[in-house]
Scaffold this active site. Structure first.
Site, short mmCIF file in Angstrom:
data_model
loop_
_atom_site.label_atom_id
_atom_site.label_comp_id
_atom_site.label_asym_id
_atom_site.label_seq_id
_atom_site.Cartn_x
_atom_site.Cartn_y
_atom_site.Cartn_z
N LEU A 1 0.82 -1.22 0.00
CA LEU A 1 0.00 0.00 0.00
C LEU A 1 0.85 1.27 0.00
CD1 LEU A 1 -2.81 -0.96 2.53
CD2 LEU A 1 -3.11 -0.55 0.09
N CYS A 2 0.48 2.19 -0.87
CA CYS A 2 1.17 3.47 -0.96
C CYS A 2 1.24 4.17 0.38
CB CYS A 2 0.45 4.36 -1.98
SG CYS A 2 0.90 6.10 -1.95
#
Lengths: 231, 127
Positions: free
Chosen positions: A150-151
């Site tokens: 996840l960013c």
């Protein structure tokens, strides 16, 4: 493409078109429009600033995240789209998303690495107007070994953080001297990813229209070719 | 490869032609501008590219950037180890960091590319 679009071109320098979309769209439409805006920058030398929303929680994968099997179990059943841009996956939900497609002729297209901080500094300014103190994360060593899925779990010098909490992240696609930069501004934590607080949890309540309008006004001066970028 | 003997595209790819085989990579200027490279998408052997079409994508600092074939031809070899060792691209952009080899269909296309002096001036104008 005009559905749900309120043009505010009067706010902007005519060199950038503004799309402020009050109606949330499905993820595949959002990505298709961003791709079209980059195409328009390449083919027609048109630069566009767009603000948009998502009609349901949606996972977007960075360009190199081809393996759908790596999507966490808790996101099973959610729509999944692929981005043109790099970076990690994003769970788009209660956020304001911006995209900026710059034609090659735009002064900022020639220095895309700097574009992150230019835009993020304007977002920080908008947050400050709303009473939210935030800042760029600042120098951190890039570590490919820390490329989490996840960013918003990743660390980058251009992240906007409140304390240590990442609240805005952006990514780019560069094509034929043009740049598409898009980014997510967390307005409220998603029930699907509650570990990432949004502006609401950090004590600031705002609306999509108010925040987008504020950002459009702040970013307008970047659209001026005569601006020297000292922000 | 001696950078002074190569031809260059505006989009920073270099070409070295040996007979009808073109070796293609990206310049040190481009590698330095991209900074930390994290992913590279290589083309498949057998793919045919026209000049100035996308043959691959590289990611750095959350930016995915298209790479353009400076010359038309068929891919006959790719530098497979590169995708797992992007340090090669950073450290040896003109030698071990080559990306693909093409069997060229029209060697005269090389003449439309920049020589080292013109490319150096092009980079100067961008920095």
């Amino acid at each position: 493409m005009r559905r749900g679009v309120a043009a505010m071109s009067d706010v902007m320098n005519p060199d950038w078109e503004l799309l402020l979309e009050s109606v949330a769209r499905p993820g595949h439409e959002n990505m298709a429009i961003d791709e079209q805006l980059l195409h328009r920058a390449v083919a027609d030398s048109v630069s566009t600033l767009r603000f948009y929303q998502w009609d349901q929680p949606t996972v977007s994968l960075g360009y190199f995240q081809k393996d759908h099997d790596s999507i966490p179990e808790r996101f099973a059943g959610l729509p999944v789209v692929s981005r043109l841009s790099g970076g990690g996956a994003i769970l788009h939900d209660r956020e304001l998303t911006y995209s900026l497609a710059l034609a090659k002729s735009d002064p900022w297209a020639s220095d895309p690495s700097r574009l992150y901080s230019l835009v993020h500094n304007e977002i920080i300014g908008a947050f400050a107007e709303l009473g939210l103190k935030s800042q760029l994360r600042g120098d951190v060593a890039a570590d490919p070994a820390m490329q989490t899925f996840l960013c918003f779990s990743r660390v980058d010098a251009n992240d906007i953080v409140v304390g240590s909490q990442k609240i805005v992240g952006s990514a780019q696609r560069r094509r034929k001297g043009c740049v598409l930069q898009h980014g997510s501004i967390l307005m409220q934590a998603s029930r699907v990813a509650p570990e990432f607080p949004g502006m609401s949890e950090l004590g600031v309540k705002t609306t999509f229209d108010d925040l987008a309008g504020c950002l459009a006004e702040r970013l307008a001066h970047l659209a001026s070719p005569s601006n020297d970028g000292d922000v | 490869m001696d950078p002074a003997s190569l031809r260059y595209a505006e989009s920073h790819e270099w070409v070295a032609l040996d007979g009808d085989v073109a070796t293609i990579g990206i310049s040190k200027f481009a590698v330095d501008a991209l900074t930390d490279l994290v992913y590279l998408e290589l083309p498949d052997v057998g793919t045919i590219f026209d000049a100035a079409t996308v043959f691959g994508v590289v990611e750095s600092v959350k930016a995915a950037s298209d790479l353009y074939s400076p010359i038309s031809g068929e891919v006959i070899e790719v530098n497979e180890p590169l995708a797992d060792d992007l340090g090669l691209l950073s450290d040896e952009p003109f030698t071990g960091g080559w990306i693909m080899k093409l069997k060229v269909s029209d060697a005269s296309q090389l003449e439309s590319l920049m020589d080292h002096a013109a490319y150096s001036a092009h980079c100067e104008s961008q920095s």
